[in-house]
Motif scaffolding. Structure first.
Motif, PDB file in Angstrom:
ATOM      1  N   ILE A  96       0.953  -1.235  -0.021  1.00 17.19           N
ATOM      2  CA  ILE A  96       0.067  -0.057  -0.062  1.00 17.19           C
ATOM      3  C   ILE A  96       0.919   1.323  -0.045  1.00 17.19           C
ATOM      4  CG2 ILE A  96      -1.823   1.305   1.352  1.00 17.19           C
ATOM      5  CD1 ILE A  96      -1.407  -2.390   2.217  1.00 17.19           C
ATOM      6  N   SER A  97       0.756   2.283  -0.885  1.00  8.74           N
ATOM      7  CA  SER A  97       1.577   3.413  -1.086  1.00  8.74           C
ATOM      8  C   SER A  97       0.865   4.504  -0.759  1.00  8.74           C
ATOM      9  CB  SER A  97       2.145   3.433  -2.473  1.00  8.74           C
ATOM     10  OG  SER A  97       2.987   2.163  -2.660  1.00  8.74           O
ATOM     11  N   PHE A  98       1.187   5.414  -0.143  1.00 11.88           N
ATOM     12  CA  PHE A  98       0.824   6.874   0.051  1.00 11.88           C
ATOM     13  C   PHE A  98       1.536   8.015  -0.456  1.00 11.88           C
ATOM     14  CE2 PHE A  98      -1.337   4.505   3.168  1.00 11.88           C
ATOM     15  CZ  PHE A  98      -2.306   5.163   4.061  1.00 11.88           C
ATOM     16  N   VAL A  99       0.651   8.514  -1.357  1.00 13.48           N
ATOM     17  CA  VAL A  99       1.425   9.863  -2.006  1.00 13.48           C
ATOM     18  C   VAL A  99       0.288  10.871  -1.838  1.00 13.48           C
ATOM     19  CG1 VAL A  99       2.223   8.296  -3.705  1.00 13.48           C
ATOM     20  CG2 VAL A  99       0.154   9.656  -4.217  1.00 13.48           C
ATOM     21  N   ARG A 100       0.908  12.150  -1.926  1.00  8.40           N
ATOM     22  CA  ARG A 100      -0.059  13.423  -1.860  1.00  8.40           C
ATOM     23  C   ARG A 100       0.178  14.286  -3.287  1.00  8.40           C
ATOM     24  NH1 ARG A 100       2.805  18.078  -0.865  1.00  8.40           N
ATOM     25  NH2 ARG A 100       4.639  18.043   0.005  1.00  8.40           N
ATOM     26  N   ILE A 101      -0.848  14.881  -3.540  1.00  6.82           N
ATOM     27  CA  ILE A 101      -0.847  15.973  -4.571  1.00  6.82           C
ATOM     28  C   ILE A 101      -1.279  17.384  -4.204  1.00  6.82           C
ATOM     29  CG2 ILE A 101      -1.895  16.402  -6.685  1.00  6.82           C
ATOM     30  CD1 ILE A 101      -2.077  13.372  -7.530  1.00  6.82           C
ATOM     31  N   GLY A 102      -0.368  18.212  -4.537  1.00  2.15           N
ATOM     32  CA  GLY A 102      -0.581  19.547  -4.067  1.00  2.15           C
ATOM     33  C   GLY A 102      -0.151  19.440  -2.461  1.00  2.15           C
ATOM     34  N   CYS A 103      -0.762  20.591  -1.804  1.00  2.00           N
ATOM     35  CA  CYS A 103      -0.474  20.813  -0.153  1.00  2.00           C
ATOM     36  C   CYS A 103      -1.818  20.771   0.536  1.00  2.00           C
ATOM     37  CB  CYS A 103       0.169  22.085  -0.212  1.00  2.00           C
ATOM     38  SG  CYS A 103       1.872  22.287  -0.937  1.00  2.00           S
ATOM     39  N   PRO A 104      -2.272  19.392   0.811  1.00  5.21           N
ATOM     40  CA  PRO A 104      -3.387  19.233   1.640  1.00  5.21           C
ATOM     41  C   PRO A 104      -2.998  19.808   3.125  1.00  5.21           C
ATOM     42  CG  PRO A 104      -2.422  17.347   1.101  1.00  5.21           C
ATOM     43  CD  PRO A 104      -1.859  18.253   0.028  1.00  5.21           C
ATOM     44  N   SER A 105      -3.912  20.187   3.906  1.00  6.93           N
ATOM     45  CA  SER A 105      -3.873  20.506   5.221  1.00  6.93           C
ATOM     46  C   SER A 105      -3.348  19.314   6.100  1.00  6.93           C
ATOM     47  CB  SER A 105      -4.926  21.310   5.876  1.00  6.93           C
ATOM     48  OG  SER A 105      -6.193  20.591   5.803  1.00  6.93           O
ATOM     49  N   VAL A 106      -3.685  18.100   5.522  1.00  2.11           N
ATOM     50  CA  VAL A 106      -3.608  17.027   6.513  1.00  2.11           C
ATOM     51  C   VAL A 106      -2.512  16.413   6.250  1.00  2.11           C
ATOM     52  CG1 VAL A 106      -4.418  14.585   6.983  1.00  2.11           C
ATOM     53  CG2 VAL A 106      -6.092  16.443   6.350  1.00  2.11           C
ATOM     54  N   SER A 107      -1.377  16.120   7.323  1.00  2.00           N
ATOM     55  CA  SER A 107      -0.075  15.440   7.270  1.00  2.00           C
ATOM     56  C   SER A 107      -0.324  13.639   6.634  1.00  2.00           C
ATOM     57  CB  SER A 107       0.370  15.717   8.456  1.00  2.00           C
ATOM     58  OG  SER A 107       1.712  14.670   8.301  1.00  2.00           O
ATOM     59  N   LYS A 108       0.119  13.677   5.487  1.00  2.43           N
ATOM     60  CA  LYS A 108       0.171  12.315   4.891  1.00  2.43           C
ATOM     61  C   LYS A 108       0.788  11.466   5.773  1.00  2.43           C
ATOM     62  CE  LYS A 108       2.813  11.856   1.255  1.00  2.43           C
ATOM     63  NZ  LYS A 108       3.887  11.461   1.945  1.00  2.43           N
ATOM     64  N   SER A 109       2.139  11.640   6.309  1.00  2.00           N
ATOM     65  CA  SER A 109       2.874  10.813   6.982  1.00  2.00           C
ATOM     66  C   SER A 109       2.120  10.654   8.546  1.00  2.00           C
ATOM     67  CB  SER A 109       4.170  11.389   7.275  1.00  2.00           C
ATOM     68  OG  SER A 109       4.776  11.743   5.976  1.00  2.00           O
ATOM     69  N   LYS A 110       1.673  11.688   9.139  1.00  2.00           N
ATOM     70  CA  LYS A 110       0.937  11.388  10.511  1.00  2.00           C
ATOM     71  C   LYS A 110      -0.293  10.473  10.247  1.00  2.00           C
ATOM     72  CE  LYS A 110      -0.760  13.878  14.127  1.00  2.00           C
ATOM     73  NZ  LYS A 110      -0.922  15.045  15.080  1.00  2.00           N
ATOM     74  N   LEU A 111      -0.855  10.612   8.972  1.00  6.85           N
ATOM     75  CA  LEU A 111      -2.238   9.671   8.794  1.00  6.85           C
ATOM     76  C   LEU A 111      -1.658   8.405   8.476  1.00  6.85           C
ATOM     77  CD1 LEU A 111      -5.151   9.483   8.047  1.00  6.85           C
ATOM     78  CD2 LEU A 111      -4.643  10.105   5.834  1.00  6.85           C
ATOM     79  N   LEU A 112      -0.882   8.200   8.038  1.00  4.88           N
ATOM     80  CA  LEU A 112       0.210   6.962   7.525  1.00  4.88           C
ATOM     81  C   LEU A 112       0.440   6.165   8.876  1.00  4.88           C
ATOM     82  CD1 LEU A 112       0.779   4.558   5.733  1.00  4.88           C
ATOM     83  CD2 LEU A 112       2.778   5.760   5.228  1.00  4.88           C
TER      84      LEU A 112
END
Length: 1863
Positions: free
Chosen positions: A445-461
């Motif tokens: 399972i891979s996590f990526v972000r596009i743009g600059c969302p306010s939610v931290s991807k790494s923290k969510l992961l």
């Protein structure tokens, strides 16, 4: 200083375009300071910008803006940065209206403000604070609420509503404390909102009217204001600014630009190198940081600089500290920052803004991003270290770099290699199994972000990954999480989810990937991730759903049939907008909607709670996982269009070679070990059992039984050797490849790592099946017991369980088995002495391979855990090779001991970064060692010893003995032992502590005289309380009491009464040496990270061991000592009574090493005294002119000698102290130091007394000589007068040489006949003197030697005898008259007829006496010795003593007694021979020393005087010739005397190490090669006498037969040449000085010149020269002194040549010693003359008076039968060794003493016989076999029962065994 005012509208135009990246990207010049930020008292709105990267500050304001341009901060001549120039243009082109002063602003008010833009938006009710990337930062309701809002913020912080990070940025204090009324109030400002990040520069241009930007943390803000920006432009931003300022519209400018690129700028190689240099890794790039560097223990230094950060981080991660990446790294960097701040801090208030900007610069350079550091560390690490780091990160549950971004000149790369060290637990239907992460079949399972969302991807992961939150992936809530990324933007990290029975997350193991940064900017990484992944989680702003970039990405993903979870951030959108956007999006995806799942993270300013988001995301992912088929990572990688690190040439080559080996294992193989490593099978197991049996006397009764077992062991080795000859393809391929690669470290490391991976993976694949079989068998047995089945059924099931358990254990097949196989191959080849070429090559190669692997960081097995055996031969070979590799280094041995699965290996791995195997259950089998390098002046390596656990259930009944043996072995090996205990309750530790205490006690008892300085540390693991140390004070006291109790119990078992406490056994501090550890895991495994508290405790214990516990230790073993320690311990453990059997070879080594040094020191003193006597003292004596001077000089000489000897003793004592201090065995040697010093003092006194005697004797000789010289001078003057008169008569004639010679000879004969041929004392013939002496001293023998019998005529038969040995034959013996034949039986003599045998034995005995006498006479066969009756006394004493001992039968078992008539016959025979010998010696003496002989020496001088006078030679020439002859004689005499010292020196040098051992070995080797039993008999019965004779022969051979140098001179000639040259150099100097002194008016006075020459000669002790020696020179009346000295100078070299020729012509058969050196050599080399009372082996001590220091002991013993022992009942010759018999209850009878061998000390208290392996006496086993018949006849015994294995010993093996003898 100039101030300018700028229009606000100009600023707005510029700031709508300019971003820091646009300005500074691509520029290398970084100005130190640029602008200063100034405040204004105006209440008008303002705008400000700070660019931290270049320390640029710009303030523009309406009304006026104050700007200070600091030109002084730029170096003269450097180009200014474009940013500054453009800013100046902007300012100068603006309208200048007024100048305003600046206000003072403190430094602290600005420190910490990073990349913040203050922007005043027109037509807005509220002021909005934004960062330079356009992200909203701070808001306020209105300016009027400033003060109240600030207070509210403080209250929020105090209440904990706002998380305050470890370091709160100082920007907040700037805004709060500043006097600037224009600054707007803060609202909920967290630290992370100030820390810069590259992610802040990512923007979307779409939906600008409605969209907005949120900070990643999702913190609620007020309505944002959109600032339209661009991260990349096709034209220079400065040009854009200039165009706008010139009046062009921004829209027109942007239209003219090319479409923007979404890729981020590439990090240059220079940027990379600069970063590596900052963190101290530049020297290791690329891949130069070795595994051994990570293991190395640095000196106790404080990491205090930024360049230390990488190694500090590495050290922390090695110790599995999960906070190393975040908290510890941050604290370390913060400390550096504070130190830097303190360096520049001023005590006064510094209001300079340039000072503030310095602070900015320092903080930016100090705080580095952990991802940058980790990436750099991986790039600098070698392959082995990469795997270690990855493994440690996995244990800490920290993300591991997987796809590396472009790094310097390196391309993107997928890193599989480090992940191969990670082993995952995988759930199966039948349980769990283990698998390598790369090969484990799991979803990705891979996590990526596009743009600059306010939610931290790494923290969510992180939330999704674990139930117990842990920062697996670094995020902006982590310390340093927002630090600027320099290298790591675009990196992809990996982590794993491993389910457990309690897991609420996913059902199966899954791999999670995390792409750092905006995926749009990293399309290559995104593409690779998409190809690898099963499910892609995309976090995106709602506003970006319809964006082109997102649509393209989504299309690419869904076309690959991957599942997509879209996590939407709609924080700025209301629900209506969300519905519309999602509905539109669903229409867009069309048929792909089944592959896409959507989750909302936030809506309209409100974030969903964490648990909801976590649940929804997990459900979405789990739903898609159901449809996927798990696949391994290795099988996916080929789909990516990206290079893998395993495609590198080195890795590919190593992999292919490892596969070559693996392919040799059959695919279907039920017993892989039997086919791949056959030497470890039943043969090795049987051999090990036999070894243990043969060493325990309870398993056999006699040596014959033992010999049978040993023969079987040899046959087992032969079987193994045969298997070596027919080596299978697996081991052959393995050894061939490893042999080729071993000299290339990197190739060898990679090959071994690949091979280990493949072997371990194979084991992991087969173990589950055997585990199921074992579990099934256990269930069947359990059921049968519950059902009460019959005993047969239960027994059958138990047998099945045992077999399944065995199969499970055998299923494990790893690299350690290959190393073990190499050891068995080596031992079989070495012990069987194979001469096959390929096997001999293996014998040389295998130890080097293992030694190299050990050096490179691989564990080396010293105890085979499967059979519990220590292969000593293999270990010695490997460690000796290791010594060749690293040198003779000092080692600190650290061992660990504890119960099974208590975390011993994990503890050592964490402490030193080692690779001992760890997992649940029994991992370590046996004992392994590893080397850890240390930067310490005291020792070079820590030798870490890991062991299997105690109390292993599988050992069953063998548990207690096995554990005791293991504990003794491990504790004995370690200088420091870690006792690892699970828990803190002493009640649970009883068994293990009893074992440990017993081990310490056994070592103490076995080494009771030694100060071994063992230490121990108790580690209690799994102690939950954080303050356990303080809470358990009482428990520690109870713990110590418990140790004391266990000590008393152990002491009782060992029958020791005086040891009552643990401290009596070992130094132990219960306050400092007891440690409490928290649990290894912080939570429930398998997803629990390592506990930081555990790591901290490990670090503390490590420091205590390395520094505190070694403070008082000065002695460290080297590799050779470690080998001895291992052998001693194991040999002692093999015996049943360790304390009785243990032999500490280190003590022997220490004593002998010190004794050798002491002997060297004493020889220096002895040599000094000898040289003093023969040179200094003699020079002073011969210079005396009369008797009174002689008497007066002696006290002066002795006073000088005493003073010199005192100084020598002091210096030698210092030398001895230095030797002991520098020795690795100092602690052992210290006990003998004072004894040695006392001995040295005693020796000094003895030497002085001896010297005084010699000096007085020399004085007396010189006095007599002077009297003779006076008389001789009269005679010489008489013959001179007669010769001169005859010469004058013949003067003027020209006679021939013959005529002259005849005339002179006639004159000489008539004159010389009047002199006597002997001294007055020699009037009585020698034979008569002997007859009178013997008749007086031996009346009891009734020897009637009358005059007729003793006349020379009568003794003519003795004239041609060269020795006595062999001169009496059997025919000379009368059985009836000379001996009484008898048999010893129960104390009663019985008549027996053994006449022929007894006669032969009498001859043997007689020849033994004759050999001793011959040797004694040989000692007397020296030049210059007159006969004395005491010499006859010595001979008679030998005969008397030998006869007396013979008839007492204390040293023999002959069955007859010699009678007095035979004794009288032998005495008569010896006396007759002695009479001839001494007469011959006296005649030779008289020829040299009688008055006539003295005058005969003058004949040549008289002849030359006569001849010169006839020929009318001048007085100058005559004087020269007299001088020449005198010098030649004196030099020859002096050198001849000193050559005795040189002879001693040469033999001492020959045996300078291991003196007696080497001498004894040379004698035994010579005997073995001689095949002469007669010589053996002499040595067996009289080893001292034989050695004397042998040394004398050796000395002569060495001096005359060995050729040295290019000219092939003998050693005798060479030593003489050296002394002669020194003497003539001194003579030349003395001639020159005497000549210069006589250059005055009386230059023709030869007397004055001679006196001057004598004076200068006496200034040195090179040549003792008296005035009498030159008396003929002094009498000459020379006409010209110059002519005389000229002749001397010209002819001196010829004189020297003449002297040298006299020595070069000396031959062995004509040579005679001036003084026999053999007695002194025997004292030096042989020392103690005692022999073992049982076997006649010589005592090994080289000190005659050693009993005060140590008892008699032998280096080896012989079979008792060698010395004549036989069994009483059977009369069979004994084959038992002394060191075997003392372990039995056998009874001995020896010389009237009887007793048990075990209690031999009752009768022989001065002897110490240690139980030892009889293998060291293979030489005498061979002798017994070879000369069995001769020995039987010699002692009149029956055939011995020789053990079977003795017959297998060859002569070569016998000789080789002598090297194992320890002295």
């Amino acid at each position: 200083m100039t101030f300018h005012r700028v229009k606000l509208e100009d600023y707005d135009k510029v700031m709508s375009i300019r971003l820091p990246e646009d300005v500074y990207e691509g520029y290398d010049y970084l100005p130190d300071r640029f602008h200063k930020l100034i405040s204004s008292s105006s209440t008008e709105g303002y705008a400000a910008s700070i660019d931290n990267k270049f320390n640029v500050a710009t303030c523009i304001q309406k009304p006026p803006l104050l700007i200070d341009i600091v030109d002084s901060d730029f170096e003269e001549g450097k180009n200014e940065h474009p940013l500054r120039q453009n800013a100046e243009d902007l300012l100068h082109n603006s309208e200048i209206s007024e100048v305003m002063p600046d206000k003072d602003i403190g430094k602290d008010e600005y420190h910490g403000c990073e990349e913040i833009i203050y922007n005043r938006e027109a037509n807005k009710e509220n002021d909005v604070l934004q960062d330079e990337t356009g992200q909203q930062k701070l808001t306020s309701a209105n300016r009027n609420a400033e003060t109240s809002t600030l207070s509210t913020t403080e209250e929020h912080i105090n209440k904990g509503e706002i998380n305050e990070q470890p370091s709160v940025p100082k920007a907040e204090r700037v805004l709060q404390n500043s006097e600037l009324s224009e600054f707007m109030p803060l609202k909920q400002i967290g630290r992370d909102e100030y820390h810069g990040s590259k992610e802040k520069s990512n923007y979307k241009e779409e939906n600008t009217e409605k969209g907005g930007l949120q900070y990643e943390t999702g913190q609620q803000m007020l309505t944002p204001t959109i600032m339209k920006t661009d991260t990349s432009t096709s034209i220079n931003t400065d040009e854009k600014i200039n165009k706008v300022l010139k009046g062009k519209k921004l829209e027109d400018v942007e239209k003219a630009e090319t479409p923007r690129s979404t890729s981020i700028p590439k990090v240059t190689y220079i940027d990379t190198i600069n970063f590596l240099e900052r963190i101290g890794l530049k020297r290791f790039y690329p891949k130069k940081l070795m595994f051994i560097d990570a293991m190395r223990i640095q000196t106790r230094k404080k990491y205090s600089e930024l360049k230390d950060v990488a190694l500090k981080f590495l050290n922390d991660i090695v110790m599995i500290n999960c906070s190393c990446r975040d908290q510890m790294l941050y604290l370390f960097l913060e400390k550096i920052a504070k130190n830097e701040e303190c360096k520049h801090k001023d005590t006064s208030l510094n209001l300079s803004l340039s000072y503030f900007l310095d602070d900015f610069k320092g903080e930016d350079e100090t705080y580095i991003n952990p991802l940058d550091l980790l990436l750099a560390l991986f790039k600098c690490s070698d392959p082995m270290l990469k795997q270690m780091i990855a493994n440690k990160l996995f244990m800490c549950k920290l993300a591991i770099p997987f796809i590396f971004p472009e790094f310097g000149n390196e391309p993107l790369e997928i890193c599989l290699w480090p992940l191969r060290s990670i082993i995952l637990d995988k759930k199966l239907e039948t349980g769990t199994c283990q698998d390598m992460s790369v090969e484990c079949e799991c979803e990705i399972i891979s996590f990526v972000r596009i743009g600059c969302p306010s939610v931290s991807k790494s923290k969510l992961l992180n939330e999704i990954l674990t139930d117990q939150y842990h920062n697996t992936f670094s995020n902006k809530d982590c310390p340093l999480g927002t630090a600027k990324q320099i290298l790591s933007d675009g990196i992809v990290e990996a982590a794993w989810y491993i389910p457990s029975d309690k897991s609420t997350g996913f059902r199966n193991t899954a791999m999670f990937l995390n792409l750092r940064g905006n995926a749009i900017s990293h399309r290559k990484q995104l593409c690779a991730v998409a190809q690898l992944t099963d499910i892609l989680v995309v976090i995106v702003l709602l506003s970006d759903l319809e964006g082109t970039s997102f649509q393209e990405v989504l299309y690419d993903i869904v076309t690959t049939k991957k599942g997509v979870v879209i996590a939407i951030d709609a924080f700025q959108n209301n629900t209506i907008e969300v519905s519309e956007k999602i509905e539109g999006f669903n229409k867009t995806v069309g048929n792909h909607h089944q592959m896409i799942s959507v989750c909302l993270l936030s809506v309209f300013g409100k974030m969903k709670d964490t648990s909801t988001v976590k649940s929804e995301m997990r459900n979405a992912i789990s739903g898609m996982m159901k449809e996927n088929i798990a696949e391994s990572l290795s099988s996916r990688v080929h789909r990516c269009k990206m290079t893998s690190d395993e495609e590198a040439t080195l890795l590919k080559r190593a992999k292919s070679k490892a596969l070559e080996v693996i392919q040799q294992i059959p695919n279907v193989c039920s017993d892989v070990k039997a086919s791949a490593v056959p030497l470890q099978g039943d043969t090795w197991t049987a051999w090990s059992k036999k070894l243990k049996n043969v060493n325990k006397s309870s398993h056999y009764k006699t040596l014959q039984e033992q010999g049978k077992i040993r023969k079987e062991m040899f046959e087992d080795r032969q079987k193994q050797l045969q298997q070596c000859k027919n080596l299978g393809p697996f081991m052959k391929t393995f050894i061939d490849i490893l042999s080729d690669l071993i000299n290339s470290d990197i190739d060898c490391i990679l090959f071994v790592l690949w091979l280990k991976h493949f072997l371990d993976q194979r084991s992991r694949s087969v173990i589950p099946g055997y585990l199921i079989q074992y579990q099934t068998a256990w269930k069947v047995l359990k059921t049968s017991r519950e059902n009460n089945e019959d005993a047969a059924a239960i027994g059958k099931n138990r047998k099945a369980l045992t077999q399944s358990e065995f199969n499970l254990a055998e299923a494990s097949f790893g690299f350690e088995h290959l190393c073990r196989e190499m050891g068995q191959m080596y031992e079989s080849i070495a012990q069987c002495k194979s001469e096959v070429n390929n096997l001999k090559k293996l014998r040389a190669t295998l130890p080097f391979i293992s030694a190299k692997l050990l050096y490179m960081g691989y564990p080396f097995e010293i105890m085979d855990g499967d059979v519990a055996n220590v292969p000593l031969c293999w270990i010695r070979a490997v460690l000796e090779k290791l010594k060749e590799i690293i040198g003779e280094k000092k080692l600190l041995a650290l061992s660990v001991l504890g119960i099974q699965s208590s975390g011993k290996s994990t503890l050592l791995n964490a402490m030193f970064g080692l690779q001992f195997a760890v997992s649940a259950g029994r991992c370590t089998r046996g004992v392994f060692i590893q080397l850890v390098p240390v930067d310490s002046p005291k020792f070079d390596y820590v030798l870490v010893i890991d062991t299997e656990g105690l109390r292993a259930p599988e050992l069953a009944n063998q548990k207690y003995n096995h554990d005791n043996e293991l504990a003794t072995f491990v504790i004995g090996l370690g200088d420091i032992t870690i006792v690892n205990v699970k828990g803190e309750n002493p009640a649970e530790m009883k068994d293990i502590l009893q074992i440990v205490v017993h081990g310490f006690l056994r070592l103490k008892l076995a080494n009771e005289k030694l100060n071994l300085k063992h230490s121990c540390v108790f580690v209690h693991q799994n102690v939950p309380a954080s303050n356990a140390y303080n809470k358990l004070i009482t428990d520690r006291k109870e713990f110590l009491e418990f140790l004391d109790k266990m000590t008393r119990v152990a002491a009782d078992e060992e029958n020791v009464a005086d040891i009552q406490s643990f401290n009596q056994v070992i130094d132990f501090d219960s306050e400092q040496n007891v440690w409490y550890f928290s649990d290894l895991w912080q939570g429930d495994p398998p997803m629990a990270p390592a506990n930081p508290g555990y790591s901290e405790s490990v670090s503390n214990v490590k420091d205590a061991i390395i520094y505190r516990l070694t403070e008082g230790r000065d002695t460290y073993l080297n590799i050779v000592d470690t080998i001895s320690r291992i052998e001693d311990l194991w040999n002692g453990i093999l015996k049943e009574d360790f304390v009785f059997s243990f032999r500490n070879c280190l003590e022997l080594k220490a004593y002998n090493t010190m004794d050798h040094q002491f002997q060297t020191i004493t020889w220096k003193l002895e040599k000094y005294v000898l040289e003093f006597i023969k040179s200094e003292a003699k020079s002073k004596l011969v210079s005396c002119v009369n008797k009174d001077a002689l008497e007066n000089i002696v006290p002066t000489i002795m006073m000088q000698l005493k003073k010199e000897v005192k100084n020598q003793v002091e210096n030698l004592n210092h030398e001895l102290d230095s030797f002991v201090k520098d020795s690795t065995l100092k602690d052992i040697m210290i006990q003998w130091t004072q004894v040695k010093k006392n001995r040295l003092s005693i020796l000094a006194e003895s030497l002085i007394m001896k010297a005084e005697k010699v000096v007085n004797n020399t004085k007396e000789e010189i006095r007599i000589q002077k009297l003779r010289v006076s008389e001789k001078s009269k005679h010489e003057m008489g013959i001179n007068k007669m010769a001169k008169e005859l010469a004058l008569v013949m003067k003027g004639q020209v006679p021939s040489e013959d005529v002259l010679q005849k005339k002179f000879n006639h004159l000489w004969s008539s004159w010389i006949d009047k002199f006597a041929t002997h001294d007055i004392d020699d009037n009585v013939p020698i034979n008569r003197q002997i007859q009178l002496f013997v008749s007086e001293s031996c009346r009891s023998d009734a020897i009637n030697i009358d005059d007729e019998e003793c006349r020379l005529q009568y003794t003519k038969d003795y004239q041609n005898m060269k020795h006595l040995e062999g001169t009496v034959t059997v025919d000379d013996i009368s059985t009836a008259e000379h001996l009484t034949i008898c048999k010893w039986s129960a104390g009663i003599y019985k008549r027996e007829i053994f006449s022929d045998r007894c006669k032969k034995q009498v001859i043997d005995f007689t020849n033994m006496i004759f050999r001793k006498i011959d040797l004694k006479l040989e000692e007397r066969n020296t030049d210059g010795i007159r006969f004395h009756t005491s010499y006859v006394t010595e001979i008679l004493y030998i005969v008397s003593e030998e006869f007396s001992d013979f008839n007492k039968h204390t040293k023999n078992y002959y069955k007859f007694t010699l009678q007095n008539p035979f004794r009288a016959m032998i005495l008569r025979h010896v006396v007759r021979y002695a009479a001839v010998f001494f007469t011959r010696q006296q005649d030779a003496y008289n020829k040299r020393n009688s008055p006539k002989a003295q005058m005969e020496q003058y004949k040549e001088t008289a002849w030359k005087l006569f001849k010169n006078t006839v020929e009318d030679k001048t007085e100058d020439v005559i004087a020269f010739r007299f001088f020449r002859d005198a010098i030649v004689k004196v030099v020859v005499d002096q050198v001849s005397e000193c050559l005795t010292i040189d002879a001693l020196d040469s033999i001492r040098d020959h045996y300078k190490e291991k003196k007696k051992k080497s001498l004894n070995k040379d004698i035994l080797v010579d005997l073995a090669k001689s095949n002469d039993f007669e010589r053996y008999k002499f040595f067996i019965l009289y080893p001292y006498s034989y050695a004397e004779k042998w040394i004398l022969q050796l000395l002569k051979r060495k001096l005359f037969e060995e050729k040295i140098g290019p000219l092939g001179n003998s050693l005798y000639s060479q030593r003489a040449q050296g002394r002669v040259k020194n003497i003539f150099l001194h003579i030349s100097t003395s001639i020159s000085k005497a000549t210069m002194e006589c250059q005055d008016g009386t230059s023709n006075c030869i007397t004055k010149w001679t006196d001057a020459f004598i004076k200068h000669n006496c200034n040195s002790s090179e040549l003792p020269l008296s005035i009498d020696a030159l008396r003929h020179v002094r009498d000459r009346k020379i006409s010209n002194l110059t002519t005389f000295t000229g002749l001397l100078t010209e002819q001196l070299s010829e004189i020297e040549t003449k002297v040298l020729s006299s020595f070069s012509n000396v031959k062995l058969d004509t040579f005679q010693w001036k003084e026999n050196p053999v007695p002194d050599l025997m004292d030096y080399l042989w020392g103690c003359a005692e022999n073992c009372m049982f076997c006649q082996e010589p005592c090994a001590n080289i000190n005659k008076n050693h009993l005060k220091e140590r008892p008699h002991m032998c280096s080896q013993h012989r079979p008792d039968g060698i010395s004549g022992f036989r069994w009483k009942d059977t009369n069979k010759m004994s084959v038992d060794f002394c060191n075997f018999s003392i372990g039995t209850n056998y009874i001995y009878y020896k010389g009237g003493k009887t007793g048990k061998f075990r209690k031999y000390k009752e009768n022989f208290p001065d002897w110490d016989i240690k139980p030892d392996d009889t293998g060291v006496s293979k030489y005498w086993m061979w002798v017994m076999c070879k000369y069995k018949d001769q020995l039987k006849e010699m002692y009149s015994t029956d055939d011995p029962d020789i053990p079977d294995d003795w017959w297998l010993i060859s002569r070569e093996q016998a000789i080789d065994s002598l090297d194992k003898c320890i002295i």
